[in-house]
Design a protein around this motif. Structure first.
Motif, PDB file in Angstrom:
ATOM      1  N   ALA A   7     -58.294 -26.583 -29.791  1.00 15.80           N
ATOM      2  CA  ALA A   7     -57.877 -27.738 -28.789  1.00 15.80           C
ATOM      3  C   ALA A   7     -58.879 -28.691 -28.381  1.00 15.80           C
ATOM      4  O   ALA A   7     -58.582 -29.917 -28.182  1.00 15.80           O
TER       5      ALA A   7
ATOM      6  N   GLN B 280     -47.541 -28.650 -31.210  1.00 14.88           N
ATOM      7  CA  GLN B 280     -46.168 -28.809 -30.947  1.00 14.88           C
ATOM      8  C   GLN B 280     -45.263 -27.327 -31.839  1.00 14.88           C
ATOM      9  O   GLN B 280     -44.325 -27.016 -31.177  1.00 14.88           O
TER      10      GLN B 280
ATOM     11  N   THR C   2     -45.673 -24.112 -30.065  1.00 11.02           N
ATOM     12  CA  THR C   2     -44.809 -24.011 -28.863  1.00 11.02           C
ATOM     13  C   THR C   2     -43.425 -23.746 -29.316  1.00 11.02           C
ATOM     14  O   THR C   2     -42.540 -23.026 -28.805  1.00 11.02           O
TER      15      THR C   2
ATOM     16  N   ASP D  95     -55.695 -25.020 -22.228  1.00  4.30           N
ATOM     17  CA  ASP D  95     -55.569 -25.565 -23.842  1.00  4.30           C
ATOM     18  C   ASP D  95     -54.836 -26.687 -23.838  1.00  4.30           C
ATOM     19  O   ASP D  95     -55.522 -27.521 -24.588  1.00  4.30           O
ATOM     20  N   TRP D  96     -53.958 -27.004 -23.215  1.00  2.10           N
ATOM     21  CA  TRP D  96     -53.291 -28.219 -22.926  1.00  2.10           C
ATOM     22  C   TRP D  96     -54.259 -29.410 -22.632  1.00  2.10           C
ATOM     23  O   TRP D  96     -54.310 -30.345 -22.983  1.00  2.10           O
ATOM     24  N   ARG D  97     -54.876 -29.041 -21.428  1.00  4.53           N
ATOM     25  CA  ARG D  97     -55.798 -30.342 -21.071  1.00  4.53           C
ATOM     26  C   ARG D  97     -56.873 -30.629 -21.938  1.00  4.53           C
ATOM     27  O   ARG D  97     -57.299 -31.612 -22.130  1.00  4.53           O
TER      28      ARG D  97
END
Length: 114
Positions: A69, A87, A90, A101-103
């Motif tokens: 990430a 993507q 998830t 992790d998304w940040r």
């Protein structure tokens, strides 16, 4: 041995950077799934030992996922590869991705030099 990727024109290319980290993460997810299946069938002391190995594998998977990430992208193609991979993670429920992790993922996209 370098990780090889097959391109759409059937040529083999050595994976570097983002592709290598994604390949490492896929391998750690596969190992985690294998350990989980073995742990579900295990009984007694074997279950305890496999449970400890499973905990360690989960920590390793999270660390590799975080590195993937955070990894900076150098091209639009790497950005698309990374976005598509996360993507799929998830969409298929292969692992839980936390907010940090998304940040980190989105932050790595903002560092792309045009």
């Amino acid at each position: 041995m370098p990780i090889q990727l097959v391109c759409s024109d059937r040529r083999m290319e050595a994976a570097e950077g983002v592709a290598k980290l994604i390949a490492e993460h896929r391998q750690s997810v596969a190992e985690l799934a294998n350990l989980g299946k073995r742990w579900m069938r295990a009984e007694g002391p074997d279950a305890i030992v496999l449970g400890q190995k499973l905990d360690a594998a989960m920590a390793e998977e999270a660390a590799v996922r975080r590195r993937a990430a955070i990894a900076p992208v150098a091209t639009i193609a790497e950005m698309k590869m990374k976005a598509a991979y996360f993507q799929r993670l998830t969409a298929h429920g292969w692992c839980e991705i936390d907010v940090d992790d998304w940040r980190a993922l989105l932050g790595s996209f903002t560092k792309l030099q045009s």
